[in-house]
Scaffold this motif. Structure first.
Motif, PDB file in Angstrom:
ATOM      1  N   VAL A 282       0.859  -1.190   0.000  1.00 55.73           N
ATOM      2  CA  VAL A 282       0.000   0.000   0.000  1.00 55.73           C
ATOM      3  C   VAL A 282       0.891   1.235   0.000  1.00 55.73           C
ATOM      4  CG1 VAL A 282      -1.725   1.335   1.254  1.00 55.73           C
ATOM      5  CG2 VAL A 282      -1.874  -1.166   1.197  1.00 55.73           C
ATOM      6  N   ILE A 283       0.739   2.072  -1.019  1.00 53.53           N
ATOM      7  CA  ILE A 283       1.500   3.315  -1.115  1.00 53.53           C
ATOM      8  C   ILE A 283       0.516   4.476  -1.043  1.00 53.53           C
ATOM      9  CG2 ILE A 283       3.041   4.712  -2.541  1.00 53.53           C
ATOM     10  CD1 ILE A 283       4.134   2.119  -3.710  1.00 53.53           C
ATOM     11  N   GLY A 284       0.636   5.264   0.016  1.00 52.13           N
ATOM     12  CA  GLY A 284      -0.245   6.408   0.211  1.00 52.13           C
ATOM     13  C   GLY A 284       0.307   7.660  -0.441  1.00 52.13           C
ATOM     14  N   PRO A 285      -0.267   8.808  -0.133  1.00 54.62           N
ATOM     15  CA  PRO A 285       0.148  10.069  -0.763  1.00 54.62           C
ATOM     16  C   PRO A 285       1.584  10.442  -0.414  1.00 54.62           C
ATOM     17  CG  PRO A 285      -1.957  10.305   0.375  1.00 54.62           C
ATOM     18  CD  PRO A 285      -1.403   8.997   0.790  1.00 54.62           C
ATOM     19  N   GLY A 286       2.196  11.234  -1.301  1.00 55.51           N
ATOM     20  CA  GLY A 286       3.466  11.863  -1.005  1.00 55.51           C
ATOM     21  C   GLY A 286       4.667  10.944  -1.008  1.00 55.51           C
ATOM     22  N   VAL A 287       4.658   9.928  -1.852  1.00 56.35           N
ATOM     23  CA  VAL A 287       5.756   8.950  -1.864  1.00 56.35           C
ATOM     24  C   VAL A 287       6.532   9.042  -3.174  1.00 56.35           C
ATOM     25  CG1 VAL A 287       6.337   6.493  -1.821  1.00 56.35           C
ATOM     26  CG2 VAL A 287       4.542   7.376  -0.321  1.00 56.35           C
ATOM     27  N   SER A 288       7.852   9.087  -3.060  1.00 59.15           N
ATOM     28  CA  SER A 288       8.723   8.980  -4.233  1.00 59.15           C
ATOM     29  C   SER A 288       9.661   7.795  -4.031  1.00 59.15           C
ATOM     30  CB  SER A 288       9.533  10.265  -4.440  1.00 59.15           C
ATOM     31  OG  SER A 288      10.419  10.484  -3.355  1.00 59.15           O
ATOM     32  N   ILE A 289       9.832   7.013  -5.075  1.00 61.21           N
ATOM     33  CA  ILE A 289      10.646   5.799  -5.012  1.00 61.21           C
ATOM     34  C   ILE A 289      11.674   5.869  -6.128  1.00 61.21           C
ATOM     35  CG2 ILE A 289      10.607   3.281  -5.011  1.00 61.21           C
ATOM     36  CD1 ILE A 289       7.664   3.418  -4.237  1.00 61.21           C
ATOM     37  N   ASP A 290      12.951   5.853  -5.754  1.00 61.61           N
ATOM     38  CA  ASP A 290      14.015   6.083  -6.728  1.00 61.61           C
ATOM     39  C   ASP A 290      14.481   4.783  -7.386  1.00 61.61           C
ATOM     40  OD1 ASP A 290      15.828   7.599  -8.198  1.00 61.61           O
ATOM     41  OD2 ASP A 290      16.433   8.782  -6.461  1.00 61.61           O
TER      42      ASP A 290
END
Length: 452
Positions: A282-290
């Protein structure tokens, strides 16, 4: 060619009583953003564009959300709910300024796209006075039908008023409209309320335009894109459509979703290259994944930055304010909050790291806890580069662990530890020969006595 000016009026005054919620309808979330935010983000924000949001009385939270998403937006209050045309005229102050194109949208249609708004404006450049958004409904029952003759819209017939032949039409009214801005106010002001409810409906603009000798046209889109939200069931349906859309976008961007249907994404999630998302994440708001990061199964991530080649989970929880440097490792049953973990940090299992800054290449053993809350205030834990914290250690904030310091397992650290120092805090171990056997003997006698 000079760009055409535009005003978009978003109608967001509905109470949403069928949602059975104290939260205003347009503030309910889909993919981590309010319904209203989705619509506002789809409207034009370019040069010459302006935005008005019509809200209901006592809906300050809706106005706050509109200004959070689009600070330049003006808000207007519709004191009485007397129909869609009446709602548009609540923004009369914005209308009288005059624009080339006037768009009327609804705050509860989160799946509508910027491309659709742009397509609706195109006929206005060719001389149309009105463009109405339509869709082919799988079940048109209850929808207003779009009556088209020779490529022009001649009427919008409500279901109750439609003839048997007209009810066979599947092209239905989505409600969204684009007006020639030079004529829009005059047209809308002509709309009357001679109907059973005594309300003013935008659909009547079509007949007014025809009487003026002007043209109205239909722009078609998919039924999914114009889903309105009136119930929690419809909210769930829109969520499903949005998740399918977001997963497709992620896959097309090169993200590996091992079981896409089990992954929940937020509308603003950003991905680098070669990211892998395992099932049930589960990925909620405001997430960056490099680049190269892997999010293992059953992890939950909200408002966090995940650096390159980071490993998260399984069963990890990253709370707001988490920042993971390149190559960091967060293992199973680890929770972080308002924590910066620099490159190469390892927190492999069963730990809580909150209100902390952990230096590069440090290692936090299993069961490490930053004790950040004293019942009244939050306090910070600072851990220097290359520090090693042994298993089952409690770091009582505010506290600083120096670079290269070593914390012995089972310690409760309440004082700062200098660079390269060894800190051990635990009670003296005592051994009593035969003590376990005597203890068992006593307990067995007590148990037997109770059984009598």
């Amino acid at each position: 060619m000079t760009a055409r000016s535009s005003l978009t009026v978003v109608l967001a005054a509905g109470e949403g009583t069928r949602m059975r919620s104290s939260l205003p309808k347009v503030l309910h979330p889909v993919a981590g953003q309010s319904l209203l935010a989705h619509v506002l983000n789809a409207t034009d924000a370019g040069e010459g564009s302006s935005l008005a949001v019509v809200i209901g009385p006592d809906h300050a939270a809706v106005a706050d959300e509109a200004h959070r998403v689009r600070p330049e937006a003006q808000t207007f209050v519709q004191r009485e709910r007397l129909g869609t045309a009446h709602a548009v005229l609540a923004a009369r102050e914005a209308l009288v300024r005059g624009v080339d194109d006037l768009l009327v949208a609804f705050g509860d249609t989160p799946l509508i796209s910027a491309e659709t708004f742009a397509r609706m404006r195109a006929p206005l450049r060719e001389g149309a006075a009105l463009a109405v958004l339509g869709f082919h409904a799988a079940d048109p029952t209850g929808y207003g039908r779009l009556i088209v003759e020779n490529g022009k819209l001649v009427a919008i017939r409500e279901h109750a008023d439609a003839s048997a032949e007209e009810r066979k039409i599947t092209l239905c009214n989505a409600g969204v409209m684009a007006f020639d801005g030079r004529r829009a106010l005059a047209i809308i002001e002509k709309i009357g309320n001679s109907n059973i409810k005594g309300e003013y409906y935008l659909v009547d603009a079509v007949s007014i335009i025809r009487d003026m000798g002007l043209e109205a046209v239909v722009i078609e889109t998919s039924e999914d894109e114009v889903r309105g939200i009136n119930t929690k069931a419809q909210l769930a349906e829109a969520e499903a459509v949005m998740q399918t859309r977001l997963r497709k976008q992620a896959l097309e961007a090169g993200v590996t979703l091992i079981a896409p249907e089990t992954v929940y994404l937020a509308a603003d999630t950003t991905f680098g290259k070669d990211v892998v998302i395992e099932p049930f994440v589960v990925i909620g708001p405001g997430v960056s994944i490099d680049d190269g990061a892997v999010i293992h199964s059953f992890s939950h991530v909200v408002e966090a930055r995940i650096g390159k080649k980071v490993s998260v989970g399984p069963y990890a929880r990253l709370r707001p304010g988490t920042s993971l440097g390149d190559g960091a490792r967060i293992g199973n049953f680890v929770e972080t909050k308002a924590a910066v973990l620099e490159a190469g940090v390892k927190v492999n299992h069963l730990s809580y790291v909150g209100d902390a800054h952990v230096g590069a290449n440090s290692n936090l053993g299993a069961g490490t806890i930053t004790c950040n809350y004293d019942g009244f205030l939050k306090h910070k834990t600072l851990i220097g580069e290359g520090a090693f914290v042994g298993t089952n250690s409690s770091l009582v904030a505010p506290v600083k662990i120096g670079k290269g310091a070593y914390i012995g397992s089972g310690s409760v650290i309440t004082k700062d530890v200098p660079d390269d120092a060894l800190a051990v805090e635990r009670s003296q171990q005592t051994i009593r020969e035969g003590g376990a056997a005597r203890y068992r003997e006593i307990k067995l006698k007590q148990k037997a006595a109770k059984g009598k």
